[in-house]
Design a protein around this motif. Structure first.
Motif, PDB file in Angstrom:
ATOM      1  N   ILE A 167       0.670  -0.992  -0.091  1.00  0.00           N
ATOM      2  CA  ILE A 167      -0.116  -0.081  -0.297  1.00  0.00           C
ATOM      3  C   ILE A 167       1.044   1.297   0.192  1.00  0.00           C
ATOM      4  CG2 ILE A 167      -0.210   0.546   2.720  1.00  0.00           C
ATOM      5  CD1 ILE A 167      -3.257   0.747   2.109  1.00  0.00           C
ATOM      6  N   SER A 204       0.520   4.322  -2.968  1.00  0.00           N
ATOM      7  CA  SER A 204       0.348   5.777  -2.119  1.00  0.00           C
ATOM      8  C   SER A 204       0.929   6.201  -2.952  1.00  0.00           C
ATOM      9  CB  SER A 204       0.244   5.333  -1.486  1.00  0.00           C
ATOM     10  OG  SER A 204      -1.084   4.795  -0.698  1.00  0.00           O
ATOM     11  N   GLY A 238      -8.353   4.311  -0.559  1.00  0.00           N
ATOM     12  CA  GLY A 238      -7.916   3.654  -1.908  1.00  0.00           C
ATOM     13  C   GLY A 238      -9.094   4.256  -2.630  1.00  0.00           C
ATOM     14  N   SER A 288      -4.629   4.519  -7.229  1.00  0.00           N
ATOM     15  CA  SER A 288      -5.523   4.157  -6.610  1.00  0.00           C
ATOM     16  C   SER A 288      -5.992   2.988  -6.039  1.00  0.00           C
ATOM     17  CB  SER A 288      -6.301   5.578  -6.027  1.00  0.00           C
ATOM     18  OG  SER A 288      -6.730   5.495  -4.890  1.00  0.00           O
ATOM     19  N   ARG A 318      -5.406  -0.127  -4.451  1.00  0.00           N
ATOM     20  CA  ARG A 318      -5.154  -0.059  -2.525  1.00  0.00           C
ATOM     21  C   ARG A 318      -6.696  -0.706  -2.554  1.00  0.00           C
ATOM     22  NH1 ARG A 318      -3.468   5.886  -1.185  1.00  0.00           N
ATOM     23  NH2 ARG A 318      -5.325   5.682  -2.718  1.00  0.00           N
ATOM     24  N   GLN A 378      -5.957  -3.744   0.450  1.00  0.00           N
ATOM     25  CA  GLN A 378      -4.892  -3.605   1.277  1.00  0.00           C
ATOM     26  C   GLN A 378      -5.632  -3.270   2.590  1.00  0.00           C
ATOM     27  OE1 GLN A 378      -2.290  -4.632   0.528  1.00  0.00           O
ATOM     28  NE2 GLN A 378      -1.915  -5.652  -1.563  1.00  0.00           N
TER      29      GLN A 378
END
Length: 459
Positions: free
Chosen positions: A270, A274, A335, A447, A450, A453
């Protein structure tokens, strides 16, 4: 200076003075990465430079910061964040005068490089200082304030420039830093705390610092050289050097107990995702912010002041959305927030690229608002995720990577604007905006990856 513990922070009166010193310094340092954009056409004319050449007024500042940011952050761990920050304020303020007195593109570029080193000193330790200033239980507030300042300052350059240019020449874009810098220095001398403890056993690795500067310097030089249409042989040599030095640099960092570039953090999924979205989003922002003034002034015939005012809805929308996003992050996955924000951002950029031939002010304004709102919805949660996904004892490294990602994206965006203007002379802004929308679209997809995650690896 009163004694403090790592977790207790500063007492309230001193805390307010310290955070104000941070806010003023970071505002002018980040602002100066974009404040000259609106005046670039005017500065280019006055200094007899082409639009593509004038991009170096922006690029020189960003390049100086990106090659020195991690080294200065490392030095802050050793000698104290307070001392690095104060030295940065002195250098930044003095070189702002140098910028204002410049009468050639070469002189202004050199001044901007030196100013960039001052800005890097401020940006390299601001997050580390906030960790000392705020109690552990209120650290999120400090990080939120810092994220808002950086995000708004990044986008507010045109607005501030418009206000200054309405009453003064472009030289005052730099002179305005002097009173702000002096005020920040007075506050820093009185209120900023020293490190509770200096790093033990940590040594500054000169080869790492040299390889860091060469790696990022070659990367930006390669991007800019390609954009400027430089000799292919020279570009090939730079590419080979970049691959060799970059590989040696990363391998060295993986072996060091205290790496200058904490590449090991990229093993956290992550965190890496990011960081990627941060690079793409700031690249897209810079593509738009650098190219739009040329379109508004040279194609639509708007004045500098009118140009700045037309770009103002972007930072205003960011200011409104960023605090809302900061609260939403407690309940909604970063996310998902990021994907929604970046989708809005991409839509606004593509809408700007598809402006009618003779747009009314309203046509520009709502598109700028959409870009700013989307950017604000994405940026604060993304920064929070980058910091919180790293182990607590690696927050400094995470902060350095965050700053490096932002600056890499911004510098790449500025270089790509030059490429678009060289490839599509009469439609440079149009293609810059299409490219910006493409970067934002890629970031939207990254994004969204994510969402599966964990929300925070380390609390």
């Amino acid at each position: 200076m009163s004694a403090i513990s790592v977790n207790d922070g500063l007492p309230v009166p001193q805390r307010y003075g310290a955070i104000l010193a941070i806010a003023l310094g970071i505002t002018v340092a980040v602002l100066d990465g974009a404040i000259a954009n609106v005046a670039l056409p005017t500065i280019a004319r006055e200094l007899n430079a082409s639009p593509a050449e004038s991009i170096w007024i922006v690029n020189a500042y960003q390049l100086a910061i990106i090659i020195s940011l991690l080294s200065l952050s490392f030095i802050g761990d050793m000698i104290g964040y307070r001392r690095v920050y104060q030295c940065g304020l002195v250098l930044f303020t003095c070189t702002s005068v140098f910028c204002a007195l410049s009468d050639s593109l070469t002189m202004l570029t050199i001044a901007r490089v030196l100013q960039g080193f001052g800005g890097a000193a401020l940006m390299s330790v601001n997050t580390a200082l906030i960790r000392i200033i705020y109690p552990q239980r209120h650290l999120g507030r400090g990080m939120g304030i810092n994220s808002l300042i950086v995000a708004v300052s990044s986008a507010a350059g045109p607005t501030v420039a418009a206000a200054i240019l309405s009453v003064a020449s472009w030289k005052w874009l730099f002179l305005i830093n002097v009173p702000v810098g002096i005020a920040a220095l007075c506050l820093a001398l009185r209120f900023l705390p020293d490190n509770p403890q200096k790093s033990q056993g940590q040594r500054f690795d000169i080869p790492s610092a040299v390889m860091n500067a060469l790696t990022f310097g070659l990367l930006i030089s390669l991007l800019s050289g390609f954009a400027q249409g430089q000799n292919g042989t020279l570009l090939l040599v730079e590419l080979v050097l970049l691959l060799i030095i970059g590989t040696l640099f990363i391998r060295r960092q993986l072996r060091l107990p205290f790496p200058l570039l904490p590449v090991d953090l990229l093993r956290i999924p992550i965190f890496a995702l990011s960081l990627g979205t941060s690079i793409c989003s700031f690249c897209a922002q810079m593509l738009a912010m650098v190219s739009l003034p040329f379109y508004l002034q040279n194609v639509l015939g708007r004045s500098e002041v009118s140009t700045g005012l037309l770009l103002t809805p972007w930072p205003l929308a960011t200011m409104v959305m960023a605090p809302i996003a900061g609260r939403l992050i407690e309940r909604v996955h970063a996310g998902l927030l990021g994907a929604i924000g970046l989708a809005m951002f991409a839509s606004g950029l593509f809408a700007l690229a598809l402006l009618p031939n003779a747009p009314a002010d309203a046509d520009v304004v709502w598109r700028m608002m959409l870009c700013g709102a989307g950017f604000g919805l994405f940026q604060s949660p993304n920064n929070h995720t980058i910091i919180s996904s790293a182990p607590r004892n690696r927050s400094g490294g995470a902060s350095g990577m965050l700053g490096t990602a932002r600056l890499l994206g911004q510098t790449s965006g500025a270089a790509l604007v030059a490429l678009m203007f060289n490839l599509f002379a009469n439609h440079g802004t149009h293609f810059s905006l299409l490219l910006a929308g493409s970067f934002a679209t890629v970031a939207t997809v990254v994004s969204a990856l994510r969402i599966r995650q964990p929300r925070s690896v380390h609390g």
